[in-house]
Design an enzyme around this catalytic site. Structure first.
Site, PDB file in Angstrom:
ATOM      1  N   HIS A  75       0.816  -1.216   0.000  1.00 32.11           N
ATOM      2  CA  HIS A  75       0.000   0.000   0.000  1.00 32.11           C
ATOM      3  C   HIS A  75       0.852   1.269   0.000  1.00 32.11           C
ATOM      4  O   HIS A  75       1.944   1.286   0.558  1.00 32.11           O
ATOM      5  CB  HIS A  75      -0.896   0.039   1.243  1.00 32.11           C
ATOM      6  CG  HIS A  75      -1.806  -1.133   1.369  1.00 32.11           C
ATOM      7  ND1 HIS A  75      -2.132  -1.682   2.583  1.00 32.11           N
ATOM      8  CD2 HIS A  75      -2.465  -1.874   0.436  1.00 32.11           C
ATOM      9  CE1 HIS A  75      -2.958  -2.700   2.406  1.00 32.11           C
ATOM     10  NE2 HIS A  75      -3.167  -2.844   1.107  1.00 32.11           N
ATOM     11  N   LYS A 109       5.963   5.822   8.084  1.00 28.23           N
ATOM     12  CA  LYS A 109       5.369   4.937   9.086  1.00 28.23           C
ATOM     13  C   LYS A 109       6.445   4.354  10.000  1.00 28.23           C
ATOM     14  O   LYS A 109       7.455   3.841   9.519  1.00 28.23           O
ATOM     15  CB  LYS A 109       4.618   3.788   8.410  1.00 28.23           C
ATOM     16  CG  LYS A 109       3.462   4.232   7.552  1.00 28.23           C
ATOM     17  CD  LYS A 109       2.841   3.063   6.812  1.00 28.23           C
ATOM     18  CE  LYS A 109       1.692   3.533   5.926  1.00 28.23           C
ATOM     19  NZ  LYS A 109       1.148   2.436   5.124  1.00 28.23           N
ATOM     20  N   TYR A 162       1.197   1.161  13.981  1.00 27.29           N
ATOM     21  CA  TYR A 162       2.048   2.095  13.256  1.00 27.29           C
ATOM     22  C   TYR A 162       1.628   3.535  13.473  1.00 27.29           C
ATOM     23  O   TYR A 162       0.465   3.853  13.585  1.00 27.29           O
ATOM     24  CB  TYR A 162       2.136   1.767  11.768  1.00 27.29           C
ATOM     25  CG  TYR A 162       0.862   1.473  11.022  1.00 27.29           C
ATOM     26  CD1 TYR A 162       0.393   2.353  10.069  1.00 27.29           C
ATOM     27  CD2 TYR A 162       0.161   0.289  11.236  1.00 27.29           C
ATOM     28  CE1 TYR A 162      -0.759   2.077   9.347  1.00 27.29           C
ATOM     29  CE2 TYR A 162      -0.989   0.005  10.519  1.00 27.29           C
ATOM     30  CZ  TYR A 162      -1.444   0.908   9.580  1.00 27.29           C
ATOM     31  OH  TYR A 162      -2.580   0.628   8.870  1.00 27.29           O
ATOM     32  N   ASP A 167      -6.930  -5.815  -2.369  1.00 24.29           N
ATOM     33  CA  ASP A 167      -5.517  -6.036  -2.694  1.00 24.29           C
ATOM     34  C   ASP A 167      -5.333  -7.000  -3.863  1.00 24.29           C
ATOM     35  O   ASP A 167      -4.341  -6.922  -4.588  1.00 24.29           O
ATOM     36  CB  ASP A 167      -4.746  -6.525  -1.475  1.00 24.29           C
ATOM     37  CG  ASP A 167      -4.425  -5.417  -0.484  1.00 24.29           C
ATOM     38  OD1 ASP A 167      -4.636  -4.227  -0.817  1.00 24.29           O
ATOM     39  OD2 ASP A 167      -3.958  -5.720   0.630  1.00 24.29           O
TER      40      ASP A 167
END
Length: 187
Positions: free
Chosen positions: A65, A74, A134, A173
């Site tokens: 992603h 992140k 995250y 996905d």
């Protein structure tokens, strides 16, 4: 307290594996998971604006992603279980454009991975379940989200999927396009 070890990862500029200092005794342990001053001293002078957490079962693969706008750096870690975490450089003009690096993150090791803006990101769950946390440098923007096919032959990410098995992937996905020259980010 709270000293960190910052190790560059995979020869790709901006990626860091981070090991926090863990202080334990018979009662358990204490650790800092982020300290702005320590990160800044290591050259990581980012500001986090959003925290996220997910729970996934063994064999789940999330990714790869990224956001086309409002790109996110992140700081990722696992608080329960173990994952194989991957970052792919999609920065235009980068010497390592199209290269990837992966690291095993686990609750036991308490290690973290910093993935800066300009990378696609994903992970594969190795344990029965995994809680994945995250911190992000920008807000999630659904209108900007994008992805790359997890098993793209050009990227050739070496996911630790057992022979004969297929990871559990979301319907969204499954529709991610392959890696191509037109997806790079302007960094």
């Amino acid at each position: 307290m709270g000293k960190f070890i910052f190790e560059k990862c995979g020869g790709i500029e901006g990626l860091y594996i981070i090991q926090p200092g863990v202080f334990g005794d018979s009662r358990g342990y204490f650790m800092e998971t982020y300290n702005y001053n320590d990160f800044k001293a290591a050259g990581l002078d980012m500001v986090f604006v959003q925290d996220n957490q997910s729970l996934s079962s063994k064999g789940v693969l999330r990714g790869l992603h990224y956001q086309k706008e409002h790109t996110q750096g992140k700081l990722v870690r696992v608080t329960s279980g173990e994952v194989f975490d991957v970052a792919v450089d999609i920065r235009k003009g980068s010497k390592t454009y199209g290269k990837w690096a992966g690291v095993v993150l686990s609750a036991e090791k308490k290690n973290m991975f910093y993935v800066p803006e300009g990378f696609a990101h994903g992970f594969y769950v190795l344990s029965d379940t995994a809680e994945f946390n995250y911190k992000c440098t920008d807000f999630y923007d659904p209108s900007s989200e994008a992805g790359i096919m997890w098993n793209d032959p050009v990227l050739n990410v070496k996911w630790p999927v057992p022979d004969g098995e297929k990871p559990v992937i979301s319907e969204k996905d499954e529709k991610n396009p392959g890696f191509s020259e037109d997806i790079f980010l302007n960094y």
